[in-house]
Design a protein around this motif. Sequence first.
Motif, PDB file in Angstrom:
ATOM      1  N   GLN A   4       0.824  -1.212   0.000  1.00 19.20           N
ATOM      2  CA  GLN A   4       0.000   0.000   0.000  1.00 19.20           C
ATOM      3  C   GLN A   4       0.860   1.264   0.000  1.00 19.20           C
ATOM      4  N   THR A   5       2.014   1.189   0.649  1.00 18.99           N
ATOM      5  CA  THR A   5       2.900   2.352   0.689  1.00 18.99           C
ATOM      6  C   THR A   5       3.429   2.688  -0.696  1.00 18.99           C
ATOM      7  N   TRP A   6       3.882   1.673  -1.424  1.00 15.68           N
ATOM      8  CA  TRP A   6       4.390   1.907  -2.767  1.00 15.68           C
ATOM      9  C   TRP A   6       3.261   2.278  -3.724  1.00 15.68           C
ATOM     10  N   THR A   7       2.068   1.747  -3.513  1.00 16.88           N
ATOM     11  CA  THR A   7       0.924   2.120  -4.347  1.00 16.88           C
ATOM     12  C   THR A   7       0.597   3.598  -4.177  1.00 16.88           C
ATOM     13  N   PHE A   8       0.604   4.066  -2.921  1.00 22.81           N
ATOM     14  CA  PHE A   8       0.366   5.484  -2.663  1.00 22.81           C
ATOM     15  C   PHE A   8       1.417   6.337  -3.362  1.00 22.81           C
ATOM     16  N   GLU A   9       2.662   5.924  -3.270  1.00 20.30           N
ATOM     17  CA  GLU A   9       3.756   6.642  -3.934  1.00 20.30           C
ATOM     18  C   GLU A   9       3.507   6.740  -5.431  1.00 20.30           C
ATOM     19  N   GLY A  10       3.133   5.614  -6.028  1.00 18.51           N
ATOM     20  CA  GLY A  10       2.911   5.598  -7.468  1.00 18.51           C
ATOM     21  C   GLY A  10       1.739   6.462  -7.896  1.00 18.51           C
ATOM     22  N   ILE A  11       0.650   6.441  -7.134  1.00 16.30           N
ATOM     23  CA  ILE A  11      -0.523   7.252  -7.486  1.00 16.30           C
ATOM     24  C   ILE A  11      -0.182   8.737  -7.455  1.00 16.30           C
ATOM     25  N   CYS A  12       0.514   9.169  -6.404  1.00 20.05           N
ATOM     26  CA  CYS A  12       0.887  10.582  -6.303  1.00 20.05           C
ATOM     27  C   CYS A  12       1.807  10.992  -7.446  1.00 20.05           C
TER      28      CYS A  12
ATOM     29  N   THR B  20      -3.399   9.314 -17.090  1.00 25.31           N
ATOM     30  CA  THR B  20      -4.757   8.803 -16.908  1.00 25.31           C
ATOM     31  C   THR B  20      -4.828   7.830 -15.749  1.00 25.31           C
ATOM     32  N   GLU B  21      -3.773   7.026 -15.573  1.00 29.47           N
ATOM     33  CA  GLU B  21      -3.772   6.051 -14.487  1.00 29.47           C
ATOM     34  C   GLU B  21      -3.891   6.731 -13.123  1.00 29.47           C
ATOM     35  N   GLY B  22      -3.182   7.838 -12.944  1.00 31.90           N
ATOM     36  CA  GLY B  22      -3.250   8.543 -11.673  1.00 31.90           C
ATOM     37  C   GLY B  22      -4.630   9.102 -11.401  1.00 31.90           C
ATOM     38  N   ARG B  23      -5.252   9.709 -12.404  1.00 31.99           N
ATOM     39  CA  ARG B  23      -6.595  10.266 -12.225  1.00 31.99           C
ATOM     40  C   ARG B  23      -7.616   9.180 -11.959  1.00 31.99           C
ATOM     41  N   GLN B  24      -7.482   8.060 -12.643  1.00 34.63           N
ATOM     42  CA  GLN B  24      -8.418   6.947 -12.408  1.00 34.63           C
ATOM     43  C   GLN B  24      -8.276   6.396 -10.996  1.00 34.63           C
TER      44      GLN B  24
ATOM     45  N   HIS C  76      -8.509   4.106  -2.374  1.00 32.83           N
ATOM     46  CA  HIS C  76      -7.575   5.222  -2.289  1.00 32.83           C
ATOM     47  C   HIS C  76      -8.379   6.504  -2.150  1.00 32.83           C
ATOM     48  N   ALA C  77      -8.531   6.961  -0.917  1.00 38.62           N
ATOM     49  CA  ALA C  77      -9.362   8.123  -0.628  1.00 38.62           C
ATOM     50  C   ALA C  77      -8.725   9.391  -1.188  1.00 38.62           C
ATOM     51  N   PRO C  78      -9.546  10.374  -1.573  1.00 39.54           N
ATOM     52  CA  PRO C  78      -9.002  11.589  -2.209  1.00 39.54           C
ATOM     53  C   PRO C  78      -8.093  12.411  -1.304  1.00 39.54           C
ATOM     54  N   LEU C  79      -8.507  12.654  -0.058  1.00 42.17           N
ATOM     55  CA  LEU C  79      -7.756  13.595   0.775  1.00 42.17           C
ATOM     56  C   LEU C  79      -6.324  13.142   1.054  1.00 42.17           C
ATOM     57  N   PRO C  80      -6.080  11.909   1.526  1.00 40.10           N
ATOM     58  CA  PRO C  80      -4.685  11.509   1.748  1.00 40.10           C
ATOM     59  C   PRO C  80      -3.827  11.612   0.487  1.00 40.10           C
ATOM     60  N   THR C  81      -4.415  11.277  -0.660  1.00 40.09           N
ATOM     61  CA  THR C  81      -3.661  11.378  -1.905  1.00 40.09           C
ATOM     62  C   THR C  81      -3.328  12.822  -2.239  1.00 40.09           C
ATOM     63  N   LEU C  82      -4.289  13.721  -2.041  1.00 38.47           N
ATOM     64  CA  LEU C  82      -4.045  15.139  -2.323  1.00 38.47           C
ATOM     65  C   LEU C  82      -2.993  15.721  -1.383  1.00 38.47           C
ATOM     66  N   VAL C  83      -2.948  15.233  -0.141  1.00 41.91           N
ATOM     67  CA  VAL C  83      -1.922  15.698   0.794  1.00 41.91           C
ATOM     68  C   VAL C  83      -0.525  15.324   0.294  1.00 41.91           C
TER      69      VAL C  83
ATOM     70  N   ALA D  90     -14.959  13.317   5.469  1.00 39.23           N
ATOM     71  CA  ALA D  90     -15.763  12.700   4.411  1.00 39.23           C
ATOM     72  C   ALA D  90     -14.932  12.394   3.174  1.00 39.23           C
ATOM     73  N   LEU D  91     -13.792  13.069   3.023  1.00 38.37           N
ATOM     74  CA  LEU D  91     -12.911  12.831   1.879  1.00 38.37           C
ATOM     75  C   LEU D  91     -11.844  11.775   2.164  1.00 38.37           C
ATOM     76  N   CYS D  92     -11.945  11.126   3.323  1.00 37.14           N
ATOM     77  CA  CYS D  92     -10.938  10.134   3.701  1.00 37.14           C
ATOM     78  C   CYS D  92     -11.353   8.707   3.379  1.00 37.14           C
ATOM     79  N   GLY D  93     -12.420   8.522   2.624  1.00 37.85           N
ATOM     80  CA  GLY D  93     -12.782   7.178   2.203  1.00 37.85           C
ATOM     81  C   GLY D  93     -14.239   6.842   2.461  1.00 37.85           C
ATOM     82  N   ALA D  94     -14.792   6.012   1.573  1.00 37.90           N
ATOM     83  CA  ALA D  94     -16.194   5.615   1.713  1.00 37.90           C
ATOM     84  C   ALA D  94     -16.433   4.767   2.953  1.00 37.90           C
ATOM     85  N   HIS D  95     -15.394   4.096   3.469  1.00 34.07           N
ATOM     86  CA  HIS D  95     -15.570   3.245   4.639  1.00 34.07           C
ATOM     87  C   HIS D  95     -15.846   4.052   5.897  1.00 34.07           C
TER      88      HIS D  95
END
Length: 201
Positions: free
Chosen positions: A38-46, A54-58, A66-73, A179-184
Amino acid sequence: RPSMAYLRNKLTEWIPALLAAVAFSVVLTPAGDALPVQTWTFEGICRELVAGTTEGRQALVGSLWHAPLPTLVGLPGAALLPRGASIPLVARGTTFLALFFLAYTLLRFCRRQFSMWPAMLFWLACLLLLARLPGLTTQPQMAVTLAVAAATVLKFADWFDGRRLGDLVKFSFALALLALCGAHLAGWTLLLALLLPLVAL
């Protein structure tokens, strides 16, 4: 001087929180080869988002994992830190900032509730409990979410204690971030939102 007293007061909160974040990052973070996927996945998305692919936006808008707020941070770190390192620099930096904010928020709350030394002891006890959480220092999503959740609950407690408008505004803003930290977290976010009118009656 009021300005100097304010600065000293802030330093007594910023410095311990910074030291706590450093201690968490140095002592509790494993080596690069032991980091979860998950750590490397977060790195790759950012990195992909900053590159505009396109992969990053998807990954940002199309995945419940992958919740929006942590990624935007993590985006400022992805734009500033070099690529190709043997460790996930963006993930490490995002986690460090989240841990600093979490420690700072807890320390401020403890200092408002107790005198100096009891507040520090209670704060240290909270940090020891946090140190037992697996993945807190390695998963930015978890660290950012926990920091925002703590701020939301503590701002609700501040508002409940004093019924001040400023605390209500801060709680509402923190709830929106949660609310931006994930649907869960939708159930917990809804519960906190419903508690507000109930306790105001």
